[in-house]
Design a protein around this motif. Structure first.
Motif, mmCIF file in Angstrom:
data_model
loop_
_atom_site.group_PDB
_atom_site.id
_atom_site.type_symbol
_atom_site.label_atom_id
_atom_site.label_comp_id
_atom_site.label_asym_id
_atom_site.label_seq_id
_atom_site.Cartn_x
_atom_site.Cartn_y
_atom_site.Cartn_z
ATOM 1 N N TRP A 117 33.213 32.006 27.854
ATOM 2 C CA TRP A 117 33.157 33.453 27.612
ATOM 3 C C TRP A 117 33.725 34.241 28.780
ATOM 4 N N LEU A 118 33.433 33.811 30.000
ATOM 5 C CA LEU A 118 33.957 34.511 31.172
ATOM 6 C C LEU A 118 35.479 34.411 31.211
ATOM 7 N N ILE A 119 35.987 33.210 31.033
ATOM 8 C CA ILE A 119 37.442 33.015 31.092
ATOM 9 C C ILE A 119 38.127 33.774 29.955
ATOM 10 N N MET A 120 37.504 33.790 28.787
ATOM 11 C CA MET A 120 38.090 34.506 27.660
ATOM 12 C C MET A 120 38.122 36.016 27.917
ATOM 13 N N LEU A 121 37.026 36.573 28.421
ATOM 14 C CA LEU A 121 36.984 38.016 28.696
ATOM 15 C C LEU A 121 37.966 38.417 29.791
ATOM 16 N N VAL A 122 37.979 37.653 30.875
ATOM 17 C CA VAL A 122 38.907 37.958 31.971
ATOM 18 C C VAL A 122 40.345 37.760 31.505
ATOM 19 N N GLY A 123 40.591 36.714 30.717
ATOM 20 C CA GLY A 123 41.938 36.461 30.206
ATOM 21 C C GLY A 123 42.438 37.580 29.314
ATOM 22 N N ILE A 124 41.566 38.082 28.450
ATOM 23 C CA ILE A 124 41.954 39.195 27.570
ATOM 24 C C ILE A 124 42.255 40.445 28.394
ATOM 25 N N ALA A 125 41.406 40.733 29.384
ATOM 26 C CA ALA A 125 41.632 41.912 30.231
ATOM 27 C C ALA A 125 42.935 41.776 31.022
ATOM 28 N N ALA A 126 43.185 40.590 31.575
ATOM 29 C CA ALA A 126 44.410 40.363 32.352
ATOM 30 C C ALA A 126 45.644 40.470 31.460
ATOM 31 N N ALA A 127 45.574 39.898 30.255
ATOM 32 C CA ALA A 127 46.709 39.973 29.330
ATOM 33 C C ALA A 127 46.966 41.415 28.886
ATOM 34 N N ALA A 128 45.891 42.173 28.677
ATOM 35 C CA ALA A 128 46.041 43.577 28.275
ATOM 36 C C ALA A 128 46.707 44.386 29.384
ATOM 37 N N TYR A 129 46.295 44.157 30.639
ATOM 38 C CA TYR A 129 46.890 44.936 31.726
ATOM 39 C C TYR A 129 48.325 44.488 31.999
ATOM 40 N N THR A 130 48.599 43.208 31.817
ATOM 41 C CA THR A 130 49.977 42.719 31.950
ATOM 42 C C THR A 130 50.867 43.391 30.907
ATOM 43 N N THR A 131 50.364 43.504 29.681
ATOM 44 C CA THR A 131 51.116 44.171 28.619
ATOM 45 C C THR A 131 51.338 45.644 28.958
ATOM 46 N N TYR A 132 50.311 46.287 29.515
ATOM 47 C CA TYR A 132 50.453 47.684 29.928
ATOM 48 C C TYR A 132 51.533 47.828 31.011
ATOM 49 N N LEU A 133 51.510 46.932 32.010
ATOM 50 C CA LEU A 133 52.529 46.986 33.068
ATOM 51 C C LEU A 133 53.923 46.784 32.491
ATOM 52 N N LEU A 134 54.031 45.890 31.529
ATOM 53 C CA LEU A 134 55.324 45.624 30.903
ATOM 54 C C LEU A 134 55.848 46.872 30.195
ATOM 55 N N TYR A 135 55.021 47.450 29.322
ATOM 56 C CA TYR A 135 55.479 48.584 28.519
ATOM 57 C C TYR A 135 55.659 49.858 29.344
ATOM 58 N N SER A 136 54.810 50.053 30.334
ATOM 59 C CA SER A 136 54.927 51.278 31.132
ATOM 60 C C SER A 136 55.972 51.135 32.239
ATOM 61 N N GLY A 137 56.158 49.922 32.745
ATOM 62 C CA GLY A 137 57.037 49.737 33.890
ATOM 63 C C GLY A 137 58.482 49.449 33.566
ATOM 64 N N LEU A 138 58.749 48.825 32.427
ATOM 65 C CA LEU A 138 60.117 48.414 32.144
ATOM 66 C C LEU A 138 61.096 49.583 32.039
ATOM 67 N N PRO A 139 60.768 50.677 31.332
ATOM 68 C CA PRO A 139 61.721 51.803 31.301
ATOM 69 C C PRO A 139 61.997 52.374 32.689
#
Length: 199
Positions: free
Chosen positions: A131-153
């Motif tokens: 559960w810990l790894i899943m929660l942290v993994g989801i949060a990390a993947a979500a923020y990585t996606t945010y960095l991708l979409y906000s940072g690439l342009p």
């Protein structure tokens, strides 16, 4: 460099502009950022799987032998290094479609900084609870996606509409790379490079 990591979490838009202005070589990026951050999940997984272990149901903790954990840790570490390189190469190739002209090293830099939350989230492997790894993994993947979409342009200097399409393409390739890495893991396990548990 590592000095940009706090800024990516506190003020990412400004940090992307600073990263864009720098001219880092591929070797410098690997030595000062990727090799260090990719070691976080690898080392934590080694410690967590050999010292702490994980439990299934109400049973006792299951751990790996040090030799097995080391072998798997090294393979995972190399896979993370290769994954960043593959993503950087794809971003460089795809940039031509969107009239952006970044260098290959700039694309690798972008891929590495975008993956930073995933690397740091690897700290959760110190205590290998599902559960810990899943929660942290989801949060990390979500923020990585945010960095991708906000940072690439910002990083590529393209309009946000094109940036959305470009980011979506990068995300899709990232998922394909992840599936390919999982498939390689299954093949390696079938060849005898799987986990060996402490009896």
């Amino acid at each position: 460099m590592i000095s940009h990591v706090p800024g990516l979490f506190t003020h990412p838009d400004q940090e992307w502009q600073e990263i864009r202005r720098e001219d880092e070589s591929v070797s410098h990026m690997y030595l000062t950022h990727i090799l260090i951050l990719a070691a976080i999940p690898a080392v934590c997984a080694f410690v967590g799987s050999t010292r702490v272990g994980w439990t299934v149901g109400n049973g006792s903790a299951v751990t790996l032998t040090q030799a097995s954990a080391l072998q798997m840790t090294v393979m995972a570490y190399l896979a993370m290094l290769a994954g960043v390189a593959v993503m950087g190469a794809f971003i460089h190739w795809m940039a031509q479609t969107y009239d952006a002209n970044p260098s290959r090293s700039q694309c690798l830099v972008f891929a590495a900084y975008t993956a930073t939350p995933l690397f740091i989230g690897g700290i959760a492997a110190l205590y290998p609870s599902l559960w810990l790894i899943m929660l942290v993994g989801i949060a990390a993947a979500a923020y990585t996606t945010y960095l991708l979409y906000s940072g690439l342009p910002t990083f590529m200097g393209i309009p946000s509409e094109e940036g959305f399409m470009f980011s979506s393409s990068v995300l899709a390739v990232g998922l394909v790379v992840l599936v390919a890495m999982l498939a390689c893991s299954v093949i390696a396990w079938s060849l005898g490079v799987g986990p060996v548990y402490v009896s």
